[in-house]
Design a protein around this motif. Structure first.
Motif, PDB file in Angstrom:
ATOM      1  N   ALA A  79      -7.278  29.512  -2.346  1.00  0.00           N
ATOM      2  CA  ALA A  79      -8.365  29.412  -2.940  1.00  0.00           C
ATOM      3  C   ALA A  79      -9.490  28.223  -2.964  1.00  0.00           C
ATOM      4  N   PHE A  80      -8.873  27.071  -2.356  1.00  0.00           N
ATOM      5  CA  PHE A  80      -9.989  26.241  -2.006  1.00  0.00           C
ATOM      6  C   PHE A  80     -10.547  26.305  -0.776  1.00  0.00           C
ATOM      7  N   ASP A  81     -11.908  25.786  -0.513  1.00  0.00           N
ATOM      8  CA  ASP A  81     -12.696  25.972   0.585  1.00  0.00           C
ATOM      9  C   ASP A  81     -12.512  25.024   1.908  1.00  0.00           C
ATOM     10  N   THR A  82     -12.379  23.689   1.452  1.00  0.00           N
ATOM     11  CA  THR A  82     -12.196  22.810   2.347  1.00  0.00           C
ATOM     12  C   THR A  82     -11.316  21.712   1.870  1.00  0.00           C
ATOM     13  N   THR A  83     -10.736  20.722   2.723  1.00  0.00           N
ATOM     14  CA  THR A  83     -10.180  19.474   2.346  1.00  0.00           C
ATOM     15  C   THR A  83     -10.540  18.595   3.189  1.00  0.00           C
ATOM     16  N   THR A  84     -10.686  17.292   2.492  1.00  0.00           N
ATOM     17  CA  THR A  84     -10.931  16.124   3.016  1.00  0.00           C
ATOM     18  C   THR A  84      -9.655  15.127   2.801  1.00  0.00           C
ATOM     19  N   ALA A  85      -8.903  14.741   3.619  1.00  0.00           N
ATOM     20  CA  ALA A  85      -7.812  13.707   3.597  1.00  0.00           C
ATOM     21  C   ALA A  85      -7.969  12.729   4.655  1.00  0.00           C
ATOM     22  N   LEU A  86      -7.745  11.654   4.333  1.00  0.00           N
ATOM     23  CA  LEU A  86      -7.879  10.420   5.209  1.00  0.00           C
ATOM     24  C   LEU A  86      -6.677  10.212   6.160  1.00  0.00           C
ATOM     25  N   PHE A  87      -5.635  10.110   5.514  1.00  0.00           N
ATOM     26  CA  PHE A  87      -4.234   9.837   6.259  1.00  0.00           C
ATOM     27  C   PHE A  87      -3.215  10.557   6.200  1.00  0.00           C
ATOM     28  N   HIS A  88      -2.561  10.601   7.153  1.00  0.00           N
ATOM     29  CA  HIS A  88      -0.993  11.266   7.140  1.00  0.00           C
ATOM     30  C   HIS A  88      -0.138  10.293   6.174  1.00  0.00           C
ATOM     31  N   TYR A  89       0.570  11.109   5.379  1.00  0.00           N
ATOM     32  CA  TYR A  89       1.579  10.274   4.365  1.00  0.00           C
ATOM     33  C   TYR A  89       2.425   9.622   5.214  1.00  0.00           C
ATOM     34  N   GLN A  90       2.164   8.586   5.694  1.00  0.00           N
ATOM     35  CA  GLN A  90       3.030   7.739   6.342  1.00  0.00           C
ATOM     36  C   GLN A  90       3.104   6.211   6.157  1.00  0.00           C
ATOM     37  N   PRO A  91       4.051   5.319   6.571  1.00  0.00           N
ATOM     38  CA  PRO A  91       3.828   3.915   6.370  1.00  0.00           C
ATOM     39  C   PRO A  91       2.397   3.618   7.129  1.00  0.00           C
ATOM     40  N   PRO A  92       1.781   2.678   6.544  1.00  0.00           N
ATOM     41  CA  PRO A  92       2.073   2.032   5.327  1.00  0.00           C
ATOM     42  C   PRO A  92       1.123   2.580   4.196  1.00  0.00           C
ATOM     43  N   VAL A  93       0.521   3.562   4.423  1.00  0.00           N
ATOM     44  CA  VAL A  93      -0.166   4.335   3.284  1.00  0.00           C
ATOM     45  C   VAL A  93       0.702   4.880   2.348  1.00  0.00           C
ATOM     46  N   ASP A  94       1.767   5.389   2.795  1.00  0.00           N
ATOM     47  CA  ASP A  94       2.707   5.867   1.479  1.00  0.00           C
ATOM     48  C   ASP A  94       3.385   4.810   0.652  1.00  0.00           C
ATOM     49  N   TYR A  95       3.380   3.539   1.271  1.00  0.00           N
ATOM     50  CA  TYR A  95       3.931   2.391   0.286  1.00  0.00           C
ATOM     51  C   TYR A  95       2.832   2.172  -0.515  1.00  0.00           C
ATOM     52  N   LEU A  96       1.112   1.935  -0.240  1.00  0.00           N
ATOM     53  CA  LEU A  96       0.287   1.978  -1.307  1.00  0.00           C
ATOM     54  C   LEU A  96       0.493   2.768  -2.253  1.00  0.00           C
ATOM     55  N   ILE A  97       0.696   4.063  -1.875  1.00  0.00           N
ATOM     56  CA  ILE A  97       0.419   5.233  -3.075  1.00  0.00           C
ATOM     57  C   ILE A  97       1.550   5.130  -3.838  1.00  0.00           C
ATOM     58  N   LYS A  98       2.600   4.836  -3.366  1.00  0.00           N
ATOM     59  CA  LYS A  98       4.009   4.736  -4.240  1.00  0.00           C
ATOM     60  C   LYS A  98       3.817   3.456  -5.259  1.00  0.00           C
ATOM     61  N   ARG A  99       3.475   2.183  -4.536  1.00  0.00           N
ATOM     62  CA  ARG A  99       3.048   1.227  -5.632  1.00  0.00           C
ATOM     63  C   ARG A  99       2.124   1.537  -6.581  1.00  0.00           C
ATOM     64  N   LEU A 100       1.077   2.364  -6.474  1.00  0.00           N
ATOM     65  CA  LEU A 100       0.058   2.632  -7.410  1.00  0.00           C
ATOM     66  C   LEU A 100       0.805   3.545  -8.528  1.00  0.00           C
ATOM     67  N   LYS A 101       1.564   4.828  -8.031  1.00  0.00           N
ATOM     68  CA  LYS A 101       2.110   5.569  -8.932  1.00  0.00           C
ATOM     69  C   LYS A 101       3.262   5.254  -9.606  1.00  0.00           C
ATOM     70  N   PHE A 102       4.207   4.434  -9.101  1.00  0.00           N
ATOM     71  CA  PHE A 102       5.515   4.100  -9.554  1.00  0.00           C
ATOM     72  C   PHE A 102       5.828   2.558  -9.911  1.00  0.00           C
ATOM     73  N   ALA A 103       4.886   1.849  -9.626  1.00  0.00           N
ATOM     74  CA  ALA A 103       4.580   0.321 -10.094  1.00  0.00           C
ATOM     75  C   ALA A 103       3.503   0.012 -10.830  1.00  0.00           C
ATOM     76  N   ARG A 104       2.447   0.906 -10.896  1.00  0.00           N
ATOM     77  CA  ARG A 104       1.419   0.778 -12.019  1.00  0.00           C
ATOM     78  C   ARG A 104       0.406  -0.148 -11.378  1.00  0.00           C
ATOM     79  N   GLU A 105       0.256  -0.432 -10.237  1.00  0.00           N
ATOM     80  CA  GLU A 105      -0.486  -1.378  -9.464  1.00  0.00           C
ATOM     81  C   GLU A 105      -1.768  -0.681  -9.355  1.00  0.00           C
ATOM     82  N   LEU A 106      -2.535  -0.636 -10.590  1.00  0.00           N
ATOM     83  CA  LEU A 106      -3.889   0.138 -10.732  1.00  0.00           C
ATOM     84  C   LEU A 106      -4.782  -0.856  -9.804  1.00  0.00           C
TER      85      LEU A 106
END
Length: 234
Positions: free
Chosen positions: A71-98
């Motif tokens: 249903a969506f027309d386009t997607t912009t994604a910067l990175f593959h969900y791999q190290p070290p980007v996955d580490y940053l996202i997990k720290r944001l979501k689960f360790a509340r590192e805003l």
């Protein structure tokens, strides 16, 4: 003026350090040039869902999007969900590192600011169910949308869409179960529907969540819906 002086003084006394390796970055961006260059950037991907494509792919859309367009027309994604980007996202979501939000939002905003196509007039973060929001204390998608909107001068509205069911985490389900899991999971609250909208989230896995939300937004009157995410899994 006082605010700018305070910022300058803080940067002088406490130079920004790379969030990954710890060296001084020399800029406000908390990622050094080496870590930035070595991050798992998406180089070639489907323009509609951002699934990775081989460099020699004859089409700019993957086979799945050609056969069953989302249903969506386009997607912009910067990175593959791999190290070290996955580490940053997990720290944001689960360790509340805003404090990671400004870094990720700056990277996404920088990519979007250079494009030739018109930007949307409204950003809509993927909503969390009230139960999960209460558990986590914040919605990382809403925080990203707010910051990216500020950078690009686009309104964000985290109240427009509501998650009506406390669905199971998509990562725990099979592909078919994921589709069923999201059926009637979102509803529109109010009439703040723009013609051109971007859905904002941290990670796209299969795209089922974005697809269902885009479908609901288009039913409510949106004509074009994009998806903006930091990383793409798969």
């Amino acid at each position: 003026m006082v605010y700018k002086y305070t910022q300058w003084l803080q940067s002088l006394l406490f130079p920004p350090q790379c969030r990954l390796c710890g060296i001084a970055t020399g800029t406000a961006l908390r990622l050094c040039s080496r870590c930035l260059a070595e991050s798992p950037w998406i180089r070639n991907a489907c323009t509609q869902c951002s699934a990775p494509l081989p460099a020699e792919a004859p089409n700019n859309r993957c086979g799945h999007c050609q056969k069953l367009p989302p249903a969506f027309d386009t997607t912009t994604a910067l990175f593959h969900y791999q190290p070290p980007v996955d580490y940053l996202i997990k720290r944001l979501k689960f360790a509340r590192e805003l404090g990671i939000v400004p870094l990720l939002a700056a990277l996404l905003s920088a990519r979007l600011a250079t494009r030739a196509a018109a930007l949307p007039s409204l950003l809509v973060p993927v909503p969390l169910h009230r139960t999960r929001l209460r558990e986590r204390g914040f919605n990382q998608a809403a925080e990203l949308a707010r910051r990216v909107g500020r950078e690009l001068g686009i309104r964000s509205n985290h109240r427009l869409c509501r998650r009506t069911r406390n669905t199971q985490p998509q990562s725990l389900l099979s592909p078919n179960a994921r589709r069923l899991n999201l059926r009637k999971a979102f509803s529109i609250q109010g009439r703040d529907i723009a013609r051109h909208i971007a859905i904002v989230d941290d990670v796209m896995t299969t795209g089922h969540t974005s697809n269902e939300l885009a479908r609901v937004l288009k039913q409510a009157g949106a004509e074009r819906v994009e998806v903006w995410v930091i990383a793409r899994a798969g």
